[in-house]
Design a protein around this motif. Sequence first.
Motif, PDB file in Angstrom:
ATOM      1  N   GLU A 162       0.446  -1.159  -0.228  1.00 55.90           N
ATOM      2  CA  GLU A 162      -0.239   0.012   0.110  1.00 55.90           C
ATOM      3  C   GLU A 162       0.958   0.932   0.157  1.00 55.90           C
ATOM      4  O   GLU A 162       0.515   2.315  -1.199  1.00 55.90           O
ATOM      5  CB  GLU A 162      -0.823   0.012   1.656  1.00 55.90           C
ATOM      6  N   SER A 165       2.188   2.098  -3.555  1.00 57.87           N
ATOM      7  CA  SER A 165       1.090   2.101  -4.413  1.00 57.87           C
ATOM      8  C   SER A 165       0.203   3.378  -3.753  1.00 57.87           C
ATOM      9  O   SER A 165       0.258   3.835  -5.455  1.00 57.87           O
ATOM     10  CB  SER A 165       0.234   1.116  -3.667  1.00 57.87           C
ATOM     11  N   GLU A 166       1.400   4.762  -3.376  1.00 55.82           N
ATOM     12  CA  GLU A 166       1.051   5.590  -2.851  1.00 55.82           C
ATOM     13  C   GLU A 166       1.839   6.921  -3.756  1.00 55.82           C
ATOM     14  O   GLU A 166       2.190   7.907  -3.390  1.00 55.82           O
ATOM     15  CB  GLU A 166       0.623   5.855  -1.359  1.00 55.82           C
ATOM     16  N   LYS A 221       2.325   5.665  -9.247  1.00 58.39           N
ATOM     17  CA  LYS A 221       2.115   4.817 -10.708  1.00 58.39           C
ATOM     18  C   LYS A 221       2.033   3.158 -10.365  1.00 58.39           C
ATOM     19  O   LYS A 221       1.950   2.501  -8.850  1.00 58.39           O
ATOM     20  CB  LYS A 221       3.981   5.039 -10.809  1.00 58.39           C
ATOM     21  N   THR A 222       1.961   3.028 -11.420  1.00 56.05           N
ATOM     22  CA  THR A 222       1.420   1.325 -11.521  1.00 56.05           C
ATOM     23  C   THR A 222       2.518   0.302 -11.294  1.00 56.05           C
ATOM     24  O   THR A 222       3.885   0.923 -12.851  1.00 56.05           O
ATOM     25  CB  THR A 222       0.378   0.868 -12.410  1.00 56.05           C
ATOM     26  N   GLY A 242      -2.830  -3.470  -4.347  1.00 58.90           N
ATOM     27  CA  GLY A 242      -2.239  -2.157  -4.595  1.00 58.90           C
ATOM     28  C   GLY A 242      -2.410  -2.470  -6.112  1.00 58.90           C
ATOM     29  O   GLY A 242      -3.152  -2.713  -7.012  1.00 58.90           O
ATOM     30  N   GLU A 243      -1.125  -1.128  -6.533  1.00 57.85           N
ATOM     31  CA  GLU A 243      -0.932  -1.549  -8.208  1.00 57.85           C
ATOM     32  C   GLU A 243       0.385  -1.877  -8.366  1.00 57.85           C
ATOM     33  O   GLU A 243       1.022  -1.922  -9.062  1.00 57.85           O
ATOM     34  CB  GLU A 243      -0.177   0.037  -8.171  1.00 57.85           C
ATOM     35  N   ASN A 244      -0.954  -3.206  -8.580  1.00 56.82           N
ATOM     36  CA  ASN A 244      -0.171  -4.453  -9.192  1.00 56.82           C
ATOM     37  C   ASN A 244       1.407  -4.632  -8.449  1.00 56.82           C
ATOM     38  O   ASN A 244       2.638  -4.951  -9.350  1.00 56.82           O
ATOM     39  CB  ASN A 244       0.786  -3.861 -11.213  1.00 56.82           C
TER      40      ASN A 244
END
Length: 274
Positions: free
Chosen positions: A179, A182-183, A186-187, A208-210
Amino acid sequence: MSNSAPIPVVVNGAVGKMGRAVIKAISEAEDMQLMGAVDRDRWGEDVGEVAGIGAVEIPVTNNLEVLMAELAQGQQLGVMVDFTHPSSIYENIRTAIAYGVRPVVGTTGLEPEQIASLAEFADKASTGCLIAPNFSIGTILQQQMAVMASKYFDHVEIIELHHNQKADAPSGTAIKTAEMLSEVGKTFNPVEVNETETIAGARGGICGENVRIHSVRLPGLIAHQEVMFGGLGQVLTIRHDTSDRVAYMPGVLLGIRKVIQLKSLVYGLEKLLF
């Protein structure tokens, strides 16, 4: 030693390995006083004997609510330290807050909506609460280093390794790390090839972002985490290993001292460190 009265503390999950370590740490802290011990095992036994520190004249009980009521009647703000099980932690926290007792929680497995509900409940009660996926200062620093590195790498995976008695997977620490990554905005892990898993789950779970997380459960392990970044011609691995549960105790004691100053729920020990 401070002239103020010691902080009264009840430990929930006192018979477990983490609980016993917390009992010992509290007994050695001059600004804290152990007031009760809760567990589903070894009822009636002296918790000091259970923890290996000698008799402290506090029996293990199975009634958390009675001890919360007793703490609520005291003049000092009380604290409940909880290292129990994902199936009971939500109600444990609500019970403590309902009595005005400040929870310091190391049990993982809460769903995001449960944390949001508890945060709302704590806000309405103006009662501090600390939920920390990990109390190790080294782990907190590892997460901060990973966030720093994530700005320069687009590929990252997390490997977490724990003892085989841990009930939830992935660990709360791994989820929290994903997490935080992910903040950054970007992915991660852009698609390079169409992957096929010949065994379901071989590539881990996605958070989160992959960000992929892989969980290992084996006897002999305690708690370990690797955050691996890959780039052109290089791999950066940031690893933290726990060899003894005493590593968590400075963070737990810090949480106890800080939570009585809070009026709301805080998720993550790093918010009290930085």
